[in-house]
Structures are given as C-alpha cells and as structure tokens.
Write a protein that holds these residues in place. Structure first.
Motif, PDB file in Angstrom:
ATOM      1  N   ILE A  95      46.072  41.141  30.490  1.00 56.47           N
ATOM      2  CA  ILE A  95      44.629  41.286  30.651  1.00 56.47           C
ATOM      3  C   ILE A  95      44.328  41.872  32.024  1.00 56.47           C
ATOM      4  CG2 ILE A  95      42.422  40.076  30.829  1.00 56.47           C
ATOM      5  CD1 ILE A  95      43.272  39.997  28.050  1.00 56.47           C
ATOM      6  N   GLY A  96      43.535  42.929  32.070  1.00 59.07           N
ATOM      7  CA  GLY A  96      43.082  43.487  33.333  1.00 59.07           C
ATOM      8  C   GLY A  96      41.753  42.886  33.739  1.00 59.07           C
ATOM      9  N   LEU A  97      41.517  42.807  35.031  1.00 65.99           N
ATOM     10  CA  LEU A  97      40.246  42.285  35.525  1.00 65.99           C
ATOM     11  C   LEU A  97      39.917  42.918  36.867  1.00 65.99           C
ATOM     12  CD1 LEU A  97      40.700  38.876  37.278  1.00 65.99           C
ATOM     13  CD2 LEU A  97      42.633  39.939  36.168  1.00 65.99           C
ATOM     14  N   PHE A  98      38.645  43.210  37.079  1.00 65.94           N
ATOM     15  CA  PHE A  98      38.212  43.687  38.389  1.00 65.94           C
ATOM     16  C   PHE A  98      38.089  42.496  39.334  1.00 65.94           C
ATOM     17  CE2 PHE A  98      34.600  43.265  35.508  1.00 65.94           C
ATOM     18  CZ  PHE A  98      33.765  42.403  36.204  1.00 65.94           C
ATOM     19  N   ALA A  99      38.004  42.763  40.627  1.00 68.10           N
ATOM     20  CA  ALA A  99      38.177  41.708  41.635  1.00 68.10           C
ATOM     21  C   ALA A  99      37.190  40.554  41.504  1.00 68.10           C
ATOM     22  CB  ALA A  99      38.097  42.319  43.032  1.00 68.10           C
ATOM     23  N   PRO A 129      40.806  47.879  39.613  1.00 70.58           N
ATOM     24  CA  PRO A 129      39.450  48.384  39.385  1.00 70.58           C
ATOM     25  C   PRO A 129      39.292  48.941  37.974  1.00 70.58           C
ATOM     26  CG  PRO A 129      40.358  49.204  41.453  1.00 70.58           C
ATOM     27  CD  PRO A 129      41.492  48.575  40.705  1.00 70.58           C
ATOM     28  N   THR A 130      38.049  49.103  37.583  1.00 65.02           N
ATOM     29  CA  THR A 130      37.738  49.542  36.221  1.00 65.02           C
ATOM     30  C   THR A 130      38.428  50.849  35.853  1.00 65.02           C
ATOM     31  OG1 THR A 130      35.629  48.368  36.039  1.00 65.02           O
ATOM     32  CG2 THR A 130      35.851  50.394  34.764  1.00 65.02           C
ATOM     33  N   ALA A 144      44.134  44.310  26.961  1.00 65.59           N
ATOM     34  CA  ALA A 144      42.675  44.181  27.035  1.00 65.59           C
ATOM     35  C   ALA A 144      42.298  44.187  28.517  1.00 65.59           C
ATOM     36  CB  ALA A 144      42.185  42.900  26.358  1.00 65.59           C
ATOM     37  N   GLY A 145      41.016  44.390  28.787  1.00 66.74           N
ATOM     38  CA  GLY A 145      40.597  44.412  30.182  1.00 66.74           C
ATOM     39  C   GLY A 145      39.109  44.135  30.328  1.00 66.74           C
ATOM     40  N   PHE A 146      38.764  43.455  31.416  1.00 65.03           N
ATOM     41  CA  PHE A 146      37.360  43.252  31.777  1.00 65.03           C
ATOM     42  C   PHE A 146      36.926  44.438  32.631  1.00 65.03           C
ATOM     43  CE2 PHE A 146      38.627  38.980  30.682  1.00 65.03           C
ATOM     44  CZ  PHE A 146      37.477  38.411  30.141  1.00 65.03           C
ATOM     45  N   LEU A 147      35.982  45.212  32.127  1.00 64.24           N
ATOM     46  CA  LEU A 147      35.504  46.401  32.813  1.00 64.24           C
ATOM     47  C   LEU A 147      34.087  46.183  33.300  1.00 64.24           C
ATOM     48  CD1 LEU A 147      36.642  49.172  30.271  1.00 64.24           C
ATOM     49  CD2 LEU A 147      38.009  48.020  32.028  1.00 64.24           C
ATOM     50  N   ARG A 148      33.733  46.905  34.370  1.00 62.23           N
ATOM     51  CA  ARG A 148      32.342  46.922  34.843  1.00 62.23           C
ATOM     52  C   ARG A 148      31.852  48.355  34.737  1.00 62.23           C
ATOM     53  NH1 ARG A 148      29.277  43.645  37.834  1.00 62.23           N
ATOM     54  NH2 ARG A 148      30.922  42.391  38.799  1.00 62.23           N
ATOM     55  N   GLY A 204      37.882  52.795  43.070  1.00 61.38           N
ATOM     56  CA  GLY A 204      37.872  53.151  41.657  1.00 61.38           C
ATOM     57  C   GLY A 204      36.817  52.427  40.860  1.00 61.38           C
ATOM     58  N   THR A 205      35.690  52.094  41.499  1.00 68.89           N
ATOM     59  CA  THR A 205      34.600  51.429  40.802  1.00 68.89           C
ATOM     60  C   THR A 205      33.645  52.454  40.191  1.00 68.89           C
ATOM     61  OG1 THR A 205      32.699  49.953  41.081  1.00 68.89           O
ATOM     62  CG2 THR A 205      33.332  51.276  42.976  1.00 68.89           C
ATOM     63  N   THR A 206      32.950  52.041  39.147  1.00 63.75           N
ATOM     64  CA  THR A 206      31.965  52.930  38.514  1.00 63.75           C
ATOM     65  C   THR A 206      30.598  52.849  39.195  1.00 63.75           C
ATOM     66  OG1 THR A 206      31.366  51.183  36.942  1.00 63.75           O
ATOM     67  CG2 THR A 206      33.099  52.726  36.271  1.00 63.75           C
TER      68      THR A 206
END
Length: 300
Positions: A95-99, A129-130, A144-148, A204-206
């Motif tokens: 699982i990916g996650l931003f900070a 980062p996303t 899977a990943g938590f994206l912003r 690398g943030t949106t």
C-alpha cells in the motif's frame, strides 16, 4: 510416484487390510491393489508382506510410512496456503501513502479494519508522494495507494481510483499575523501580497498546479519565497515568521506554538483523498482492503 499412490499406501499401511483400506478410500479393493502394485514396481521393492490372513509392512514399507505421511501433510499445507492466498487471506499487500495520510481517520480506520480482518497478511506500507505512487501503480510495484488529487480529472486513465473524502485547503500563519484577525474563511486574494511557503516541486505533490490555478483565478501569481519537503518543516517555517503556508486541513493537527490557520474561501480550494489500484481487476487482497476502507470497487 503421485500423491494418490502415497495416500493409498498410507491407508493400507494403517489398516493392514486391503478391503478396509479400500472402504476408507471410497474405492473398490481390486483397483487399490493394482495401485499399490504399481507403486511397488516403481520403487522396485515390495512394501507389504501379503498372506492369506494378514498383511504386514516390509522393512521398506516401515521406512516409507513416516515419509509418506510427511509428504501428504506438506502437500495439504501447500494446498491450504494456495486456497487462502486465492481468497485473499494471506500474503503481502503493498500500500502506498502520502506523508500526511496517517493523520486522516479514513486511513487509520482502513488499516485497523484490515489488520483485524486479515491478521496473517503482511501489510507493506510504502510512503511516497502521489505522483510517484501513480508510477508505481502503473508498474505493478504497488497493489493500492492513497492518493491526494484535486479531482478525478487529475488521475491518469490507467489508474482506477475511488474518492474517500474531500478536505479544505487552509492558510497556516502565525497568530500575530494581520490575517489571523480575519474571522471565517479567507479569500485567496488576501494572499496576493504575502510571502508564501509551499511544498518543493521535487516532492511530487499535485497541489502545485491546483494552487497556481487558484491564484491565477484570483488575479495574481503566488509569491513563493520558501519551499520545503516535509510537512513539519513547512509549519516550522511559518512559526519562524517566514510566511504563510497553504496546506490541506488535516495538517492543522500538527500543533506548533503560535501557529493558527484559516480555511480558504474559494469553492475549488479543496483536495480529495483517493484509494487507487492499477487499472483492471484488483488483487484479492486489494479488494479486501477496498472493502475495509468502505470504498466501492473501482471500475475496470
């Protein structure tokens, strides 16, 4: 030699009677005798001493019995592991996650629910980062990943995502800053003459493109005089009086003395949290995690 040969052998070795062993195996006695004879021929040694009234194990049979039992046990465990993995009960989920994701209740609730439901699954959490997560999802390096991202339009077509929540963007400032006297949401135009602190583009943030668009919509270009990679660093720079930082509202949970925040008033000053998977059918474990997050299955 096949597993069925070992099963037949163990049944006869434990019953020491071909008819009873055949009944236990749910088969006729003649085919069972033929299978045992095939096994003995393959091994080139007799496994049973056959008499008119009794059946006994030969020395080779006695030596084979514990090995056959161990082999059948291991085969059973292997089959169980495969079935559980197919049902998504064991294995590893990446699982990916931003900070700042751990600050969100939806993240902690999802992880807690998943750990309670599937305690034997190794949950490999990878902070990134996303934009880096999107690349990892495309390469199959994440399940899977938590994206912003501000909206669905900002998510690439080859990544499937469901929206979990939306949060406001806020302006973080010192308590003695003149804008801190403003009550209620703050118009973004109020930041036109301010020194601003923002995330480094290397993060690398949106949020960069979104913030630039919000400022342009208010008729100005943001005056970013300081950048940083870490959330706590940004807030620390605010506390040091170096400017105002625009950040997601969840980061206001990081308490720093003499720092306050105001929501931004513009309707578009929001950011959404998404749970994403590679486009196509997600893995069984990813589907289980989506369920724990209360998220519907993404469209294939």
């Amino acid at each position: 030699m096949e597993l069925r040969h070992l099963r037949y052998f163990v049944a006869v070795a434990e019953e020491l009677h071909f008819t009873r062993a055949a009944r236990r195996l749910g088969m006729a006695q003649p085919p069972l005798s033929q299978q045992i004879q095939q096994l003995e021929a393959e091994l080139a040694t007799p496994l049973f001493e056959r008499g008119t009234r009794r059946v006994a194990l030969t020395e080779a049979g006695r030596m084979l019995l514990p090995e056959a039992r161990a082999t059948l046990d291991q085969a059973g465990r292997a089959a169980t592991v495969a079935r559980r993995a197919g049902r998504g009960e064991i294995g590893e989920l990446r699982i990916g996650l931003f900070a700042s994701a751990p600050l969100l209740p939806v993240f902690t609730a999802s992880v807690l629910s998943f750990r309670r439901r599937l305690p034997d699954v190794h949950l490999a959490l990878q902070e990134s980062p996303t934009l880096q997560q999107v690349d990892a999802l495309r390469r199959g390096a994440l399940d899977a990943g938590f994206l912003r991202c501000p909206s669905a339009a900002d998510i690439p077509a080859d990544v499937a995502a469901v929206e979990l929540l939306r949060e406001r963007l806020v302006a973080m400032m010192r308590e003695d800053h003149p804008l801190a006297r403003h009550r209620g949401p703050l118009p973004i135009a109020a930041l036109a003459e301010e020194k601003l602190i923002f995330f480094s583009r290397a993060v690398g943030t949106t949020l960069h493109a979104q913030f630039d668009a919000l400022c342009r919509g208010a008729g100005f270009t943001p005056n970013i005089t300081q950048t940083a990679r870490e959330n706590s660093t940004l807030i620390g720079l605010v506390a040091a009086g170096l400017g105002i930082a625009v950040m997601p509202a969840s980061l206001a949970q990081i308490r720093v003395a003499e720092v306050t925040h105001r929501n931004l008033a513009e309707p578009g000053a929001t950011t959404s949290i998404w749970l994403a998977t590679p486009r196509g059918a997600p893995t069984a474990l990813a589907r289980a995690f989506l369920k724990c997050a209360g998220a519907p299955m993404p469209m294939p």
